[in-house]
Motif scaffolding. Structure first.
Motif, PDB file in Angstrom:
ATOM      1  N   HIS A 116     -96.605  90.530 -16.088  1.00 35.48           N
ATOM      2  CA  HIS A 116     -95.249  91.032 -16.321  1.00 35.48           C
ATOM      3  C   HIS A 116     -94.158  90.042 -15.901  1.00 35.48           C
ATOM      4  N   ARG A 117     -94.507  88.998 -15.188  1.00 36.71           N
ATOM      5  CA  ARG A 117     -93.500  88.019 -14.772  1.00 36.71           C
ATOM      6  C   ARG A 117     -92.975  87.196 -15.938  1.00 36.71           C
ATOM      7  N   TYR A 118     -93.660  87.235 -17.068  1.00 35.40           N
ATOM      8  CA  TYR A 118     -93.286  86.385 -18.194  1.00 35.40           C
ATOM      9  C   TYR A 118     -92.348  87.050 -19.196  1.00 35.40           C
ATOM     10  N   TYR A 119     -91.975  88.313 -18.958  1.00 30.39           N
ATOM     11  CA  TYR A 119     -91.084  88.962 -19.915  1.00 30.39           C
ATOM     12  C   TYR A 119     -90.167  89.961 -19.231  1.00 30.39           C
ATOM     13  N   LYS A 120     -89.118  90.343 -19.982  1.00 29.66           N
ATOM     14  CA  LYS A 120     -88.127  91.299 -19.497  1.00 29.66           C
ATOM     15  C   LYS A 120     -88.284  92.620 -20.250  1.00 29.66           C
ATOM     16  N   GLY A 121     -87.972  93.725 -19.578  1.00 32.37           N
ATOM     17  CA  GLY A 121     -87.992  95.018 -20.245  1.00 32.37           C
ATOM     18  C   GLY A 121     -89.405  95.479 -20.563  1.00 32.37           C
ATOM     19  N   GLU A 122     -89.505  96.278 -21.613  1.00 33.93           N
ATOM     20  CA  GLU A 122     -90.776  96.866 -22.000  1.00 33.93           C
ATOM     21  C   GLU A 122     -91.356  96.151 -23.218  1.00 33.93           C
ATOM     22  N   LEU A 123     -92.673  96.187 -23.305  1.00 32.83           N
ATOM     23  CA  LEU A 123     -93.337  95.700 -24.509  1.00 32.83           C
ATOM     24  C   LEU A 123     -93.120  96.700 -25.639  1.00 32.83           C
ATOM     25  N   ASN A 124     -92.759  96.175 -26.803  1.00 31.70           N
ATOM     26  CA  ASN A 124     -92.593  96.997 -28.000  1.00 31.70           C
ATOM     27  C   ASN A 124     -93.783  96.747 -28.921  1.00 31.70           C
ATOM     28  N   TRP A 125     -94.531  97.795 -29.204  1.00 25.11           N
ATOM     29  CA  TRP A 125     -95.796  97.639 -29.917  1.00 25.11           C
ATOM     30  C   TRP A 125     -95.618  97.840 -31.420  1.00 25.11           C
ATOM     31  N   VAL A 126     -96.158  96.902 -32.183  1.00 26.51           N
ATOM     32  CA  VAL A 126     -96.127  96.964 -33.642  1.00 26.51           C
ATOM     33  C   VAL A 126     -97.566  97.092 -34.131  1.00 26.51           C
ATOM     34  N   PRO A 127     -97.918  98.172 -34.825  1.00 28.40           N
ATOM     35  CA  PRO A 127     -99.296  98.316 -35.306  1.00 28.40           C
ATOM     36  C   PRO A 127     -99.599  97.332 -36.427  1.00 28.40           C
ATOM     37  N   LEU A 128    -100.829  96.871 -36.472  1.00 31.20           N
ATOM     38  CA  LEU A 128    -101.252  96.026 -37.581  1.00 31.20           C
ATOM     39  C   LEU A 128    -101.331  96.858 -38.853  1.00 31.20           C
ATOM     40  N   ILE A 129    -101.081  96.217 -39.978  1.00 31.35           N
ATOM     41  CA  ILE A 129    -101.220  96.910 -41.255  1.00 31.35           C
ATOM     42  C   ILE A 129    -102.664  97.350 -41.441  1.00 31.35           C
ATOM     43  N   GLN A 130    -103.579  96.473 -41.023  1.00 28.29           N
ATOM     44  CA  GLN A 130    -105.002  96.782 -41.080  1.00 28.29           C
ATOM     45  C   GLN A 130    -105.730  95.868 -40.116  1.00 28.29           C
ATOM     46  N   ALA A 131    -106.703  96.401 -39.396  1.00 32.01           N
ATOM     47  CA  ALA A 131    -107.491  95.555 -38.500  1.00 32.01           C
ATOM     48  C   ALA A 131    -108.172  94.460 -39.317  1.00 32.01           C
ATOM     49  N   GLY A 132    -108.139  93.243 -38.780  1.00 26.58           N
ATOM     50  CA  GLY A 132    -108.762  92.135 -39.492  1.00 26.58           C
ATOM     51  C   GLY A 132    -107.871  90.922 -39.632  1.00 26.58           C
ATOM     52  N   ASP A 133    -106.594  91.046 -39.299  1.00 32.83           N
ATOM     53  CA  ASP A 133    -105.666  89.921 -39.338  1.00 32.83           C
ATOM     54  C   ASP A 133    -104.439  90.324 -38.533  1.00 32.83           C
ATOM     55  N   TRP A 134    -103.742  89.349 -37.961  1.00 30.26           N
ATOM     56  CA  TRP A 134    -102.538  89.648 -37.182  1.00 30.26           C
ATOM     57  C   TRP A 134    -101.349  89.794 -38.130  1.00 30.26           C
ATOM     58  N   ARG A 135    -101.392  90.829 -38.938  1.00 34.81           N
ATOM     59  CA  ARG A 135    -100.442  91.098 -40.016  1.00 34.81           C
ATOM     60  C   ARG A 135     -99.725  92.422 -39.745  1.00 34.81           C
ATOM     61  N   VAL A 136     -98.382  92.384 -39.768  1.00 40.93           N
ATOM     62  CA  VAL A 136     -97.589  93.586 -39.501  1.00 40.93           C
ATOM     63  C   VAL A 136     -96.558  93.777 -40.602  1.00 40.93           C
ATOM     64  N   HIS A 137     -95.937  94.959 -40.596  1.00 43.77           N
ATOM     65  CA  HIS A 137     -94.863  95.241 -41.550  1.00 43.77           C
ATOM     66  C   HIS A 137     -93.538  94.688 -41.016  1.00 43.77           C
ATOM     67  N   MET A 138     -92.758  94.051 -41.899  1.00 40.51           N
ATOM     68  CA  MET A 138     -91.427  93.579 -41.550  1.00 40.51           C
ATOM     69  C   MET A 138     -90.423  94.268 -42.468  1.00 40.51           C
ATOM     70  N   ASP A 139     -89.327  94.777 -41.892  1.00 42.31           N
ATOM     71  CA  ASP A 139     -88.370  95.579 -42.661  1.00 42.31           C
ATOM     72  C   ASP A 139     -87.511  94.741 -43.589  1.00 42.31           C
ATOM     73  N   SER A 140     -86.960  93.642 -43.086  1.00 40.89           N
ATOM     74  CA  SER A 140     -86.064  92.849 -43.925  1.00 40.89           C
ATOM     75  C   SER A 140     -85.754  91.527 -43.253  1.00 40.89           C
ATOM     76  N   ILE A 141     -85.169  90.615 -44.018  1.00 40.49           N
ATOM     77  CA  ILE A 141     -84.631  89.355 -43.509  1.00 40.49           C
ATOM     78  C   ILE A 141     -83.181  89.287 -43.955  1.00 40.49           C
ATOM     79  N   SER A 142     -82.279  89.112 -43.009  1.00 43.06           N
ATOM     80  CA  SER A 142     -80.859  89.123 -43.350  1.00 43.06           C
ATOM     81  C   SER A 142     -80.124  87.979 -42.676  1.00 43.06           C
ATOM     82  N   MET A 143     -78.979  87.644 -43.213  1.00 42.98           N
ATOM     83  CA  MET A 143     -78.119  86.618 -42.652  1.00 42.98           C
ATOM     84  C   MET A 143     -76.681  87.087 -42.830  1.00 42.98           C
ATOM     85  N   LYS A 144     -75.907  87.071 -41.754  1.00 40.17           N
ATOM     86  CA  LYS A 144     -74.523  87.556 -41.765  1.00 40.17           C
ATOM     87  C   LYS A 144     -74.458  88.995 -42.280  1.00 40.17           C
ATOM     88  N   LYS A 145     -75.411  89.802 -41.806  1.00 39.44           N
ATOM     89  CA  LYS A 145     -75.485  91.239 -42.101  1.00 39.44           C
ATOM     90  C   LYS A 145     -75.817  91.525 -43.566  1.00 39.44           C
TER      91      LYS A 145
END
Length: 352
Positions: free
Chosen positions: A232-261
């Protein structure tokens, strides 16, 4: 939880909405190949800043913390040993692949000339096989044979570990590492070997099926990979957990990519791969080109008042059916990242 990480850069900020809202700089960098092609500079750097961090991990009853070395903010390497008596190698701990390999004494490719090579004749615990394999990476490829031997990561030992011995290689000339240690799921293995993390878990060397990264920026030391738990010395606050889309690869869902809102990619959601083996953010070619136009540069870079400017964005070399982005070290070093095999999820918290 929404996290805003505002930092200065030579261009606008790119915002990736994963679990939290993250602002990632399109930083002034040189490409890996351009930087490492300046061999005099690289050799001087490595000579001046020799790896002084002890290769021996710190170990508690539940956790092993292993030091990594930051090479110019472009990759992170750590020491392992193979064989009896041990032979030492510097490897990239890569969540994007599952195989462990190092060069063999039979490797005749120019890429092997300056690397540490494994001499099987000097190891009493070496066991050969007749299995051969070829692994293709975005930067090149290797070909070799599968063998078995004892592998140490600091104080962690994997007995009779399958690994690759490369005899041919292309695209790795001048790279400041000897091999790659894959930390992805077993189904990703190209050689068919059981990955070292699975063996450590199966042999009872680690108490929890978890590993984590803390990647420093602009500092040689301080970066670590840890096995069997989190510190815990290496981070601040709480860990936020993101489930994998499917076991078998470190792949998650991403909502969007934005720039200047304004959403500029991944509209309606897409997939993201969290890979420590690359320093970049990689995405579909057309979308990467659009982002480069928005920030006034090209994949080859541009010039501004402070000299040449290169972004950390690169087009994928493959074209999946679903919009997919690779989030490399430029993203991951903003966070303490936990890869939880037991629950098929990734945890992120703001790094200290």
């Amino acid at each position: 939880m929404v996290t805003h990480l505002g930092v200065q850069s030579c261009h606008d900020l790119l915002k990736l909405e994963l679990l939290a809202t993250v602002q990632i700089p399109l930083r002034r960098v040189k490409t890996m190949r351009k930087a490492l092609s300046e061999k005099n500079m690289l050799n001087s750097f490595l000579k001046e800043h020799a790896y002084r961090v002890s290769p021996i991990s710190s170990r508690s009853s539940n956790l092993t913390i292993h030091p990594l070395r930051n090479i110019m903010n472009m990759l992170y390497v750590g020491n392992i040993t193979i064989g009896t008596p041990p032979q030492e190698f510097q490897v990239v701990f890569d969540t994007g692949s599952s195989d462990l390999w190092v060069p063999s004494i039979f490797c005749n490719s120019p890429a092997c000339y300056t690397y540490a090579i494994f001499n099987h004749l000097k190891s009493s615990t070496f066991r050969p096989t007749r299995r051969i394999f070829t692994i293709k990476y975005s930067s090149g490829w290797i070909k070799g044979a599968v063998a078995y031997d004892t592998v140490w990561i600091g104080d962690l030992v994997s007995i009779d570990q399958a690994f690759g011995l490369s005899v041919l290689a292309d695209g790795f000339e001048g790279m400041p590492f000897d091999g790659i240690l894959g930390l992805n799921y077993p189904n990703i293995s190209v050689s068919g070997a059981i990955p070292i993390f699975d063996n450590l878990k199966n042999q009872g060397a680690i108490s929890e099926p978890v590993f984590a990264f803390y990647l420093n920026k602009n500092k040689r030391g301080g970066s670590v990979v840890m096995f069997g738990g989190v510190d815990h010395r290496y981070y601040k606050g709480e860990l936020n957990w993101v489930p994998l889309i499917q076991a078998g690869d470190w792949r998650v869902h991403m909502d969007s990519i934005s720039m200047k809102k304004k959403v500029i990619a991944c509209s309606g959601g897409c997939e993201a791969l969290l890979y420590t083996g690359t320093s970049l953010i990689q995405g579909p070619s057309s979308l990467v080109d659009d982002i480069h136009k928005l920030i006034g540069t090209t994949p080859q870079g541009s010039k501004d008042s402070r000299g040449e400017c290169y972004t950390t964005l690169k087009a994928n070399s493959w074209s999946p059916s679903t919009e997919t982005w690779i989030l490399g070290d430029v993203f991951l070093r903003r966070y303490f990242s936990v890869f939880d095999r037991g629950n098929d999820r990734i945890g992120l918290a703001q790094a200290v």
